[in-house]
Scaffold this active site. Structure first.
Site, PDB file in Angstrom:
ATOM      1  N   HIS A 190      -7.201   0.115  -4.242  1.00 13.50           N
ATOM      2  CA  HIS A 190      -7.435   1.563  -4.337  1.00 13.50           C
ATOM      3  C   HIS A 190      -7.815   2.124  -2.968  1.00 13.50           C
ATOM      4  CE1 HIS A 190      -9.008   5.335  -6.170  1.00 13.50           C
ATOM      5  NE2 HIS A 190      -9.926   5.236  -5.223  1.00 13.50           N
ATOM      6  N   GLU A 191      -8.769   1.471  -2.286  1.00 15.17           N
ATOM      7  CA  GLU A 191      -9.200   1.944  -0.976  1.00 15.17           C
ATOM      8  C   GLU A 191      -8.125   1.706   0.077  1.00 15.17           C
ATOM      9  OE1 GLU A 191     -11.666   3.798  -0.849  1.00 15.17           O
ATOM     10  OE2 GLU A 191     -12.606   3.304  -2.769  1.00 15.17           O
TER      11      GLU A 191
ATOM     12  N   ASP B 209      -7.675  10.776  -4.092  1.00 19.83           N
ATOM     13  CA  ASP B 209      -8.069  10.542  -5.479  1.00 19.83           C
ATOM     14  C   ASP B 209      -7.399  11.533  -6.423  1.00 19.83           C
ATOM     15  OD1 ASP B 209      -9.677   8.332  -5.191  1.00 19.83           O
ATOM     16  OD2 ASP B 209     -11.496   9.495  -4.851  1.00 19.83           O
TER      17      ASP B 209
ATOM     18  N   HIS C 122      -5.836   4.590   0.307  1.00 21.09           N
ATOM     19  CA  HIS C 122      -6.394   5.671   1.133  1.00 21.09           C
ATOM     20  C   HIS C 122      -6.199   5.363   2.611  1.00 21.09           C
ATOM     21  CE1 HIS C 122      -8.276   7.904  -2.083  1.00 21.09           C
ATOM     22  NE2 HIS C 122      -9.030   6.884  -2.461  1.00 21.09           N
TER      23      HIS C 122
END
Length: 887
Positions: free
Chosen positions: A147-148, A158, A151
Site C-alpha cells: 500500500h505504501e 488513498d 504511494h
C-alpha cells in the site's frame, strides 16, 4: 579509499530526486531500508523487516498481474547494531525511525508531488514492526508495505477520506470508497455494544461522527489496495471500469482517474509495466544485504588551475575553511588533493578529532593557482590516495572545461563506488560533472563566483550527510551578501531549538571592515572578540557555550565600496529537542521548457511540519538573471496539501543554462505553528484501537527563527528562445454547496501563468453526470460568469448563482471550472465538485439496520477527542495512511 572494517549507517540524500530504485527485469532492486541512528538496538528488527518485504513481494506480484516483485533489498543499520559489516553506497527511501510522541506508530508515505510523481519516503516506526499486536489494528505488514509502496513509487493516493467518510449520491448516502463493489451498512455502536440507526447531522444531512460503516470481511471483491488491503479478498488496485469517480477522496482530487490507470499511464514505471510479460511462476523470495558504515570519509579534490586565480581561489579557500571548521562532523576522515597541470596530495585521510585537527587541515588548503585543468589527474589522485573508495565521498570542485578528456575517466570514477559531489564554479563547466553526481548519488551544485553571492559557501555547507539525528548536525541560520560603501545591517534570530557552536563568519572583498554584533541582551561583540584571517579576508565570531536565544543584530561598516557576506551556523542545544530545519529541491534536475518546474521547501522539526512561515526562493541563472518566488503552503497551484509544512511554487521564468536554488525561511512575527494534521484512517477496529485526537495546531513557542538552504543546481535547455506559454494552473480545491436554490462555489484563484499573476476569465459548467463533465467539459451546462473577475493567484474565490432549473430534493449536481489567460490558453479542468439538495426527512435513504453483529469487520471513520493510554495515533496531514483490522 583505505580499507576499513566497520561502517556506520549511510542515511544519505533523502531529498534526492532519484530514488535509486530500479526494475531489473521483473524485479525491483536497490530497495534501501534505513534504520535511524536514534532507534534503540533490537535484534528482532532486521528479521521483521525481512518478513515484511518477503510477504509484500508476493502480494505485489499478485496485485500487478504477476509482473513485478521485490528482488533485492538492502537494510542500512546504525553503528549500535553489532553486525558483520558490508560496504554500501545507496539512497534510502524507506525509513525506520522513531515517531514524534504525538504521532503514534502509523505507517505513512511522505508525498507532495503531482499525481504519478514519486513520493519522498515511507516511514515505519520500530514499534510497528516489533509489536505483533499492532497487526490486528493495521493489518498484515506485507500488505501495508505494498500500500505504501504504491504511494512512494507510483504517486497514487488513498481512496478513503476520514474527514468525509460519507457523501450524497442519487438521493442516498454512500461511504467514501473504491470501488462501490464493496458493500457496506451504516450503524452507531452504543455504550453497551449494540447497533442502532445512525443519527443525521441537520447541517449536512449526512451521518454524524458517531456513525460507522460495516462490511462482511468474507465478501467477494478483489479491490482495492488503496482503500482496504486488510480485507482478505483484496488483491489488486482499483481499475477504470470499477473506479468510483464520485468518492470525495484524495485519489479523485489529485488524479481523477483510477489507481490502476495512474500506475500504468503516469508513473515512473509506466513504460516498463506495459511491456513486461507476466512471470511464468511465483517469484523467489527477495535477497537481503545488511550493511553498516562507521565513519564518514571525504576527499576534497580542488582545482588550482590558472583560471582559478584571483577571487576564485580565495573563495574556494574560504568555503573549504568553513566546511572544515563548522560543517564536517567530528570523527569524520578528510583528505585534500589539488590539481592543475599535475595533481598532488596535500593531506592524506585525517580523522577530525579536535579543533586543532581542523585548523591544521585548513592551513594546508591551496592558496596559489596556475597551470592547466587536468580533471582526470585530480580524480585519479583522489581515488588512488585513498584506496577502496566504496561508500566514501568526493567533493570535486572545478571552474571550467577540462584540458584533458574528462569523458575518458568519468566511467572509472563512477565505477569506483565513491559518492561524487561536483561543484561547477563556472558558466562553462563540463557536462560530465552532472553525470558523475547523478550516477553516484552525489549532489551537483553550480555556484557563481560573484563576491556578494555567497553561493560557494552555501554549496559546501549543504554537503552534510545526515544519520537521521539532526541534533548533531549544523544548521545554517543565515547567508546573505551585499556590495556597499556604507553600513551592512541585519538581524539573525537564534531560536530555542539551536544555540550550540554558533558562529558568525564575515567575508570582505578588499578592506577590513568594522564589525559589531549585538546579542539579544545588549552585549556587543567587536573585532577584539573575533578572529581575523587577513589572508582569507575573513572575520569569525564563535559564541562560547550556548548563544542567547533571540534576535542578534549585526552592523558591518565598509569604508570603501566592496562586497561583504555573512554566514551564520548553529547546532541544537538539547539532546531531546531537534532543531527546525529546511530542505529544498526542484522537481526536475533538467527541463526543456515544455513542462513547468516546481520548487519545494520542507520546513519541519523532526517529523512535525512547521506552518505559516515566510518562505522565499531565489533562482539565479549562470547568466545572472535572478527570479524570486514566495513559496506557499496553501494547497493550491503547485502545492499539494495545505498546512503540511511543504511550501511550493511553479517556476516558469526559465532561461537556458544552469541555475542555482536557495531558500530562505523566517518567522519574525510569531505566526508560525507546529501542525499535527490528523486525517482519520480508512479502517479502525473500535474494540482494539484508542480514540484519536482531532486536527490541531500547536503554537511554535521557540521564538523568531531564520533558516537558509541550498538545493541542487538544475539545467534548462529550451527548444526556442523562451519557455512555453503556460496556462493557468488546474484548480484542485473546488467545492460546491446548494443552499435552497442557490449554488455556492469556492476555490483558490489560479494565475495567468500557472500559480502566478491573474487569470483573465473563468468558465464554469455543471451536469447531472459526473463522467460527462469529467471527459467532455464543453458539453456541460454553462454558468454565466460575465460578472466574475478573477482575483490574484492564491486568493479565495467565491461565486454564487441560481440555475435555470428547479433543484429537487435528493438531486446531486456536479461542477467544474476552467480558467483562461490573456493568450486564450486554457487550464485543465478542475476537480469535479459535487453538491446535493437534501431536505431533512424522517429517515434518510441508505441508513438501515438489518441486524448485523460485531463479528464482522468494523470500519470506523469517527473522530474522537479523548486520548487513551494504549496508542495515540496522530499522522502528518500530507502523508498517506490507513488503519486495518486483521482477524
Amino acid at each position: 579509499m583505505d580499507s576499513r572494517m566497520v561502517f556506520v549507517l549511510l542515511w544519505m540524500l533523502l531529498l534526492s530526486t532519484s530514488t535509486g530504485i530500479k526494475l531489473d527485469g521483473n524485479g525491483y532492486v536497490d530497495v534501501v531500508i534505513a534504520i535511524s541512528s536514534k532507534v534503540p538496538q533490537d535484534n528482532r528488527l532486521i528479521d521483521k523487516i525481512k518478513e515484511m518485504v518477503t510477504e509484500g513481494s508476493l502480494y505485489l506480484y499478485h496485485a500487478l498481474d504477476e509482473k513485478v516483485y521485490f528482488k533485492e533489498a538492502t537494510i542500512l543499520v546504525p553503528p549500535q547494531m553489532l553486525l558483520i559489516p558490508i560496504l554500501c553506497k545507496m539512497q534510502a527511501k524507506i525509513r525506520i525511525d522513531n515517531a514524534n510522541p504525538s504521532y503514534g506508530f502509523e505507517p505513512y508515505t511522505n508525498q507532495y508531488g503531482e499525481c504519478g510523481a514519486e513520493g519522498e519516503y515511507i516511514h515505519f516506526t520500530p514499534e510497528y514492526l516489533l509489536n505483533d499486536t499492532l497487526t490486528e489494528l493495521y493489518g498484515s505488514r506485507g500488505k501495508i508495505f505494498v500500500h505504501e509502496w504504491a504511494h512512494l513509487r507510483w504517486g497514487v493516493f488513498d481512496e478513503c477520506n476520514g474527514e468525509k467518510p460519507f457523501y450524497h449520491s442519487n438521493g442516498g448516502i454512500e461511504a467514501t470508497r473504491c470501488s462501490k463493489n464493496i458493500k457496506v451498512e451504516f450503524y452507531e455502536v452504543t455504550a453497551g455494544g449494540s447497533l442502532q440507526q445512525c443519527s443525521i447531522d441537520p447541517q449536512t444531512s449526512l451521518p454524524t461522527k458517531g456513525c460507522m460503516f460495516f462490511l462482511d470481511r468474507n465478501q467477494i471483491t478483489n479491490s482495492s489496495i488503496m482503500f482496504l488491503p486488510s480485507l482478505n479478498a483484496v488483491t489488486t488496485f482499483c481499475h477504470e471500469n470499477e473506479h468510483n469517480y464520485e468518492a470525495p477522496n484524495m485519489q479523485n482530487k489529485k488524479c481523477e482517474k483510477a489507481t490502476w490507470t495512474v500506475i500504468f499511464e503516469d508513473s515512473v514505471d509506466k513504460d516498463a509495466l506495459r511491456s513486461l510479460k507476466p512471470l511464468q511462476s511465483p517469484p523467489p523470495p527477495p535477497s537481503f544485504k545488511v550493511v553498516q558504515r562507521k565513519q564518514r570519509v571525504v576527499c576534497l579534490i580542488l582545482d588550482v588551475s590558472g583560471s582559478m586565480a584571483g577571487s576564485r581561489i580565495l573563495q574556494q579557500q574560504q568555503a573549504a575553511t568553513h566546511f572544515l571548521r563548522n560543517i564536517i562532523e567530528n570523527q569524520a576522515r578528510v583528505g585534500i588533493v589539488q590539481f592543475s597541470t599535475e595533481a598532488s596530495t596535500l593531506s592524506r585521510l585525517t580523522t577530525i578529532s579536535s579543533d586543532t585537527t581542523r585548523e591544521n587541515l585548513i592551513k594546508l588548503l591551496p592558496k596559489v593557482a596556475g597551470g592547466w585543468t587536468n580533471m582526470c589527474l585530480g580524480l585519479s589522485q583522489g581515488l588512488q590516495d585513498n584506496g577502496d573508495a566504496l561508500g566514501d565521498e568526493i567533493i570535486f570542485l572545478t571552474d571550467g572545461q577540462a584540458t584533458d578528456n574528462i569523458a575518458v575517466c568519468v566511467p572509472s570514477a563512477i565505477q569506483s563506488g565513491a559518492i561524487i559531489h561536483t561543484l561547477a564554479f563556472s558558466n562553462s563547466a563540463a557536462r560530465e560533472l552532472t553525470e558523475m553526481a547523478n550516477k553516484t548519488g552525489g549532489q551537483f551544485l553550480s555556484p557563481n563566483d560573484k563576491t556578494t553571492s555567497n553561493q560557494l559557501m552555501d554549496a559546501f555547507a549543504s554537503l552534510t550527510l545526515s544519520t537521521g539525528d539532526y541534533i548533531k548536525e549544523p544548521v545554517q541560520l543565515e547567508s546573505v551578501g551585499a556590495r556597499t560603501s556604507d553600513w551592512f545591517n541585519g538581524t539573525v534570530s537564534v531560536d530555542q531549538t539551536v544555540g550550540n557552536k554558533t558562529s558568525f563568519v564575515i567575508i570582505y572583498e578588499t578592506s577590513f571592515p568594522s564589525v559589531y554584533i549585538q546579542s539579544p541582551s545588549g552585549s556587543v561583540y567587536t573585532q577584539t572578540n573575533m578572529s581575523h584571517d587577513v589572508s582569507q579576508k575573513t572575520v569569525t565570531l564563535k559564541i562560547p557555550g550556548t548563544a542567547e536565544h533571540g534576535d542578534w543584530k549585526y552592523s558591518i561598516q565598509a569604508k570603501i565600496l566592496q562586497a561583504l557576506t555573512l554566514t551564520v551556523t548553529s547546532q541544537a542545544t538539547q539532546a531531546d529537542v531537534p532543531p527546525i530545519i529546511v530542505k529544498t529541491h526542484m522537481n526536475q534536475q533538467f527541463s526543456d521548457g515544455t513542462k513547468p518546474m516546481i520548487v519545494f521547501a520542507e520546513v519541519s522539526q523532526s517529523y512535525r511540519p512547521v506552518i505559516n512561515a515566510e518562505v522565499w526562493a531565489t533562482l539565479e541563472s549562470e547568466t545572472g538573471s535572478i527570479h524570486i518566488l514566495q513559496l506557499l503552503d496553501n494547497g493550491a497551484g503547485a502545492d499539494a496539501f495545505q498546512n503540511d509544512g511543504i511550501y511550493s511554487r511553479y517556476f516558469t521564468k526559465m532561461v537556458n543554462g544552469r541555475s542555482s536554488l536557495k531558500v530562505r525561511v523566517k518567522n519574525q512575527d510569531g505566526q508560525t505553528k507546529f501542525a499535527a494534521l490528523y486525517v482519520p484512517g480508512c479502517v479502525l477496529n473500535v474494540q482494539l484501537s484508542p480514540p484519536k485526537p482531532p486536527i490541531f495546531e500547536e503554537p511554535l513557542d521557540v521564538g523568531n527563527f531564520t533558516r537558509t538552504d541550498t538545493g541542487e543546481s538544475f539545467m534548462v535547455k529550451l527548444s526556442g528562445q523562451a519557455p512555453s506559454n503556460f496556462p493557468p494552473n488546474r484548480i484542485t480545491d473546488l467545492s460546491a454547496e446548494i443552499q435552497e436554490d442557490t449554488v455556492l462555489l469556492n476555490w483558490t484563484a489560479p494565475g495567468e501563468d500557472l500559480d502566478q499573476g491573474t487569470a483573465k476569465s473563468y468558465e464554469i459548467r455543471w451536469s447531472f453526470d459526473l463522467k460527462m463533465l469529467r471527459f467532455n467539459f464543453s458539453n456541460g451546462h454553462e454558468v454565466n460568469t460575465t460578472a466574475v473577475s478573477p482575483q490574484k493567484a492564491g486568493s479565495v474565490e467565491q461565486h454564487s448563482f441560481n440555475l435555470n432549473i428547479t433543484i429537487q430534493n435528493g438531486t446531486t449536481l456536479f461542477f467544474a471550472v476552467q480558467s483562461e489567460d490573456k493568450q486564450k490558453a486554457k487550464s485543465e479542468t478542475s476537480n469535479i465538485a459535487q453538491a446535493s439538495k437534501i431536505l431533512p426527512g424522517p429517515k434518510p435513504q441508505g441508513i438501515s439496520n438489518p441486524g448485523m453483529n460485531l463479528t464482522v469487520l468494523v470500519i470506523s471513520l469517527c473522530v474522537v477527542t479523548v486520548v487513551l493510554c494504549f496508542i495515540v495515533v496522530v499522522v502528518v496531514g500530507h502523508t498517506s495512511h490507513i488503519y486495518f483490522l486483521h482477524s
